[in-house]
Design a protein around this motif. Structure first.
Motif, PDB file in Angstrom:
ATOM      1  N   ALA A 331       0.622  -8.410  -0.206  1.00 42.07           N
ATOM      2  CA  ALA A 331       0.751  -7.211  -0.101  1.00 42.07           C
ATOM      3  C   ALA A 331      -0.569  -6.678  -0.296  1.00 42.07           C
ATOM      4  CB  ALA A 331       1.810  -6.488  -1.002  1.00 42.07           C
ATOM      5  N   LEU A 334      -3.844  -7.932   1.878  1.00 42.71           N
ATOM      6  CA  LEU A 334      -3.079  -6.165   3.098  1.00 42.71           C
ATOM      7  C   LEU A 334      -3.859  -5.009   3.369  1.00 42.71           C
ATOM      8  CD1 LEU A 334       0.177  -7.202   4.635  1.00 42.71           C
ATOM      9  CD2 LEU A 334      -1.653  -7.908   5.576  1.00 42.71           C
ATOM     10  N   ALA A 335      -3.365  -4.435   1.903  1.00 46.15           N
ATOM     11  CA  ALA A 335      -3.632  -3.637   1.465  1.00 46.15           C
ATOM     12  C   ALA A 335      -5.635  -3.158   0.918  1.00 46.15           C
ATOM     13  CB  ALA A 335      -3.201  -2.976  -0.329  1.00 46.15           C
ATOM     14  N   TRP A 359       3.592  -0.242   0.005  1.00 43.87           N
ATOM     15  CA  TRP A 359       4.480   0.015   1.264  1.00 43.87           C
ATOM     16  C   TRP A 359       4.312  -1.751   2.164  1.00 43.87           C
ATOM     17  CZ3 TRP A 359       8.287   3.148   2.239  1.00 43.87           C
ATOM     18  CH2 TRP A 359       8.357   4.267   2.420  1.00 43.87           C
ATOM     19  N   THR A 360       2.766  -1.891   1.717  1.00 48.62           N
ATOM     20  CA  THR A 360       2.908  -3.482   2.506  1.00 48.62           C
ATOM     21  C   THR A 360       3.976  -4.417   2.235  1.00 48.62           C
ATOM     22  OG1 THR A 360       0.885  -3.617   1.531  1.00 48.62           O
ATOM     23  CG2 THR A 360       0.705  -3.108   3.454  1.00 48.62           C
ATOM     24  N   GLY A 363       7.299  -3.856   2.940  1.00 43.06           N
ATOM     25  CA  GLY A 363       7.348  -4.883   4.608  1.00 43.06           C
ATOM     26  C   GLY A 363       6.951  -6.806   4.417  1.00 43.06           C
TER      27      GLY A 363
END
Length: 501
Positions: A331, A334-335, A359-360, A363
């Motif tokens: 995460a 990704l962020a 939120w990632t 996900g």
């Protein structure tokens, strides 16, 4: 992003325990113990290789990574070669290394929780267990961030060492504290006799199998410590002396635990026996649980209940903390790498980046849960091998070249990341671990063009060669941009390698 991924600059001991907690995954606890119980010598070498990997990280990469990194592996790689392509490549390789590990941990959680709770071994029960553990994983990673996962890693490693030490002591006590008696009983219980203390029970004894065994150990030594969720923990150290002392605590802790794994695995072979272990799980992942049932005393006694509950709790917290740390690493990449730098060109607000990271993590966790439910019939140990091969073939070349070679270019970096990861994935698909053997994922298929179960002997040299050729053949090395990258490296070399301002 600070609260989510950098965490607090805790004490040396706490940070060392957190590094050790991230390093020791459920695969180390369960799979390595099972390999020791079923394969003897091969498992011993694997346990030693696991400890050596962290020693290599401590002496070679820990201090430069602390000086170069901030939040993710992408920060290290983009230090002198900034750009969207580098950030995207770092994110892709991070996901390639962490997602297979996540699937392994969650899939194992389904099987083990059904065993621990004595539930029917049906797909529905395993799926429910996967969803429960995955949901807890998402909560810890999304709400706790680096601080929350560091806390659970410290709690986990203390419980893990304490419980394992008790189990190992009970094993030795059963045999009058004589390692020789334990080994002789293990040879008898394994059903293989002297072969238990010889190489070959895990992969075979042919020339190709011996090369495969060597390649697997090299892959473990180079790859495990380079996995993104392990290197990310180094960035939270206060300074270079702190990271050095933290790594000393981590190496001592991991080495002690690997020795306990050897004792527990050998004890499982001696007291439980390979037939009972493989009947419960062909990969031997339940061997430590079955060992606790034997050591506790008479069936149904208070001793069995207490020891089995302690070991089961150890297994559960290990699974939970492992998947939470890996989810956090994916995460964060990704962020931070993909959203904040590749999409927003480094202009994202810290609060926005933190929100995206939360939120990632949801996900990533959801995708891992979905994939884990789909591969319940597989031998997911193949995914563990794949993740470690990606770490050794893509991450290790990229980090070592980026930290220590002035002539490393952006093209070389992308070639080592994408080339090493693609080579490992391609060879793994066509390996004996996927098809062509009774223990493969698809035993009835036959497309095993690569005659080994691990790819390290080919993919690791390929990753290093791709990075070297990409840099040498890059015509932009003679342009101003390349000269600027070299100048930036030379200016930061003293801080990178020696911590000097």
């Amino acid at each position: 992003m600070n609260d989510f991924s950098s965490g607090t600059q805790g004490t040396v001991l706490k940070n060392g325990l957190a590094i050790a907690g991230d390093y020791i995954s459920a695969a180390t606890v369960l799979s390595t113990t099972g390999i020791v119980a079923l394969a003897g010598y091969d498992g011993y070498v694997l346990a030693v290789s696991t400890a050596l990997s962290l020693v290599l990280l401590m002496f070679l990469l820990a201090e430069p990574l602390r000086n170069a990194g901030r939040f993710t592996m992408g920060d290290v790689l983009a230090r002198n070669m900034p750009g969207r392509a580098v950030r995207i490549a770092a994110c892709v390789v991070t996901l390639s290394a962490t997602l297979p590990f996540l699937v392994v941990q969650l899939s194992g959680a389904g099987s083990l929780l059904t065993f621990i709770l004595d539930l029917p071994h049906v797909a529905g029960a395993r799926t429910a267990c996967v969803i429960i553990v995955g949901s807890l994983m998402i909560i810890y990673a999304a709400l706790g961030g680096m601080r929350g996962t560091a806390l659970i890693q410290m709690i986990k490693i203390v419980i893990l060492l304490g419980t394992s030490a008790v189990v190992a002591a009970l094993v030795l006590n059963r045999f009058d504290w004589s390692p020789g008696k334990v080994l002789r009983a293990a040879q008898h219980g394994s059903g293989t006799g002297p072969a238990f203390l010889q190489q070959g029970l895990q992969l075979g004894t042919s020339a190709v199998d011996r090369l495969d065994f060597i390649g697997l150990q090299i892959t473990v030594v180079l790859g495990v410590a380079c996995l993104p969720h392990i290197t990310m923990r180094l960035y939270s150290a206060q300074d270079v002396p702190a990271v050095r002392r933290s790594m000393s605590w981590a190496v001592g802790t991991v080495t002690t635990f690997c020795l306990l794994v050897i004792v527990m695995g050998t004890g499982a072979a001696a007291l439980v026996g390979s037939q009972r272990i493989t009947a419960a799980d062909p990969q031997g992942r339940t061997s430590v649980l079955m060992l606790s049932q034997v050591l506790g005393g008479a069936p149904g006694s208070a001793g069995v209940t207490i020891l089995y509950s302690a070991v089961a709790g150890m297994v559960f917290i290990t699974l939970l903390s492992s998947v939470a740390g890996m989810t956090l690493a994916a995460a964060s990449s990704l962020a931070h790498d993909l959203f904040a730098h590749a999409a927003r060109r480094g202009q994202a607000e810290p609060r926005t980046e933190m929100t995206v990271a939360v939120w990632t993590s949801v996900g990533v966790g959801t995708v891992a849960i979905a994939l884990s439910t789909l591969v319940q019939g597989w031998d997911v140990g193949v995914l563990t091998t794949l993740a470690v091969c990606v770490g050794a073939s893509a991450v290790a070349p990229a980090l070592t070249y980026s930290l220590f070679w002035r002539g490393f270019t952006r093209t070389g970096l992308l070639a080592s990341l994408y080339g090493g990861a693609a080579c490992a994935l391609l060879l793994m698909v066509f390996s004996k671990a996927v098809s062509g053997t009774p223990s493969a994922i698809f035993p009835n298929a036959d497309f095993d063009l690569f005659p080994m179960q691990s790819t390290g002997l080919v993919s690791i040299p390929f990753g290093y060669l791709a990075g070297w050729l990409g840099s040498r053949l890059d015509h932009r090395r003679r342009a101003a941009g390349s000269q600027e990258s070299r100048r930036q490296y030379e200016e930061s070399e003293a801080r990178l390698l020696a911590g000097a301002e």
